[in-house]
Design a protein around this motif. Structure first.
Motif, PDB file in Angstrom:
ATOM      1  N   ASP A  61       0.917  -1.195  -0.104  1.00 15.98           N
ATOM      2  CA  ASP A  61      -0.047  -0.119  -0.034  1.00 15.98           C
ATOM      3  C   ASP A  61       0.829   1.282  -0.055  1.00 15.98           C
ATOM      4  OD1 ASP A  61      -2.323  -1.663   0.010  1.00 15.98           O
ATOM      5  OD2 ASP A  61      -2.375  -1.478   2.238  1.00 15.98           O
ATOM      6  N   ASP A  64       2.473   1.591  -3.365  1.00 15.90           N
ATOM      7  CA  ASP A  64       1.448   2.050  -4.485  1.00 15.90           C
ATOM      8  C   ASP A  64       1.357   3.698  -4.060  1.00 15.90           C
ATOM      9  OD1 ASP A  64       1.169  -0.546  -5.389  1.00 15.90           O
ATOM     10  OD2 ASP A  64      -0.787  -0.816  -4.493  1.00 15.90           O
ATOM     11  N   LYS A  65       1.345   4.098  -2.974  1.00 14.94           N
ATOM     12  CA  LYS A  65       1.053   5.622  -2.634  1.00 14.94           C
ATOM     13  C   LYS A  65       2.113   6.338  -3.220  1.00 14.94           C
ATOM     14  CE  LYS A  65      -2.007   4.939   1.156  1.00 14.94           C
ATOM     15  NZ  LYS A  65      -2.222   5.128   2.794  1.00 14.94           N
ATOM     16  N   VAL A  67       4.263   5.641  -5.746  1.00 18.50           N
ATOM     17  CA  VAL A  67       4.082   5.441  -7.077  1.00 18.50           C
ATOM     18  C   VAL A  67       2.941   6.734  -7.533  1.00 18.50           C
ATOM     19  CG1 VAL A  67       3.444   4.321  -9.262  1.00 18.50           C
ATOM     20  CG2 VAL A  67       4.902   3.244  -7.389  1.00 18.50           C
ATOM     21  N   GLU A  68       1.984   6.514  -7.038  1.00 18.70           N
ATOM     22  CA  GLU A  68       0.836   7.625  -7.225  1.00 18.70           C
ATOM     23  C   GLU A  68       1.441   8.982  -7.098  1.00 18.70           C
ATOM     24  OE1 GLU A  68      -2.547   6.889  -4.858  1.00 18.70           O
ATOM     25  OE2 GLU A  68      -2.721   4.812  -5.665  1.00 18.70           O
ATOM     26  N   LEU A  69       2.322   9.046  -6.172  1.00 18.29           N
ATOM     27  CA  LEU A  69       2.902  10.559  -5.847  1.00 18.29           C
ATOM     28  C   LEU A  69       4.067  11.037  -6.894  1.00 18.29           C
ATOM     29  CD1 LEU A  69       2.701  10.741  -1.993  1.00 18.29           C
ATOM     30  CD2 LEU A  69       1.511  11.961  -3.652  1.00 18.29           C
ATOM     31  N   GLY A  70       4.272  10.102  -7.826  1.00 16.85           N
ATOM     32  CA  GLY A  70       5.409  10.159  -8.733  1.00 16.85           C
ATOM     33  C   GLY A  70       6.655   9.441  -8.558  1.00 16.85           C
ATOM     34  N   LYS A  73       8.961   3.399 -10.014  1.00 17.41           N
ATOM     35  CA  LYS A  73       8.883   2.155  -9.565  1.00 17.41           C
ATOM     36  C   LYS A  73      10.432   1.673  -9.480  1.00 17.41           C
ATOM     37  CE  LYS A  73       4.587   0.785 -11.419  1.00 17.41           C
ATOM     38  NZ  LYS A  73       3.746   0.079 -12.368  1.00 17.41           N
TER      39      LYS A  73
END
Length: 90
Positions: A61, A64-65, A67-70, A73
């Motif tokens: 989790d 994933d957060k 990655v969502e923030l840029g 990976k």
């Protein structure tokens, strides 16, 4: 967007030639973020995020957060130990 002062070309941050923890910290510096600021955005403590960066802890989790923030990976850690309980020694 950051640009080269002399040419005006966009700056590109190539993180392939360094360790994963160093790449993560370079990414933070490049984007003007502190570890604490990023931890607040993700909703974890600075210590938890530091352990994740160093590969001592993984949490899908949280990753994933990030990655969502840029966060790319490629600079996130891979688990050092497979999931589950450690095997007992004989």
């Amino acid at each position: 967007m950051l640009t080269h002062k002399a040419t005006g070309d966009p700056l590109v941050l190539d993180l392939r030639a360094t360790s994963q923890p160093n790449a993560f910290r370079a990414w933070l510096a490049f984007h003007g973020l502190s570890l604490t600021e990023l931890a607040v955005k993700v909703g974890v403590s600075q210590a938890t995020l530091s352990r994740l960066i160093d590969g001592q802890r993984t949490n899908r989790d949280t990753m994933d957060k990030l990655v969502e923030l840029g966060v790319p990976k490629e600079i996130l850690p891979t688990p050092k130990n497979p999931p589950g309980r450690p095997k007992k020694s004989p």
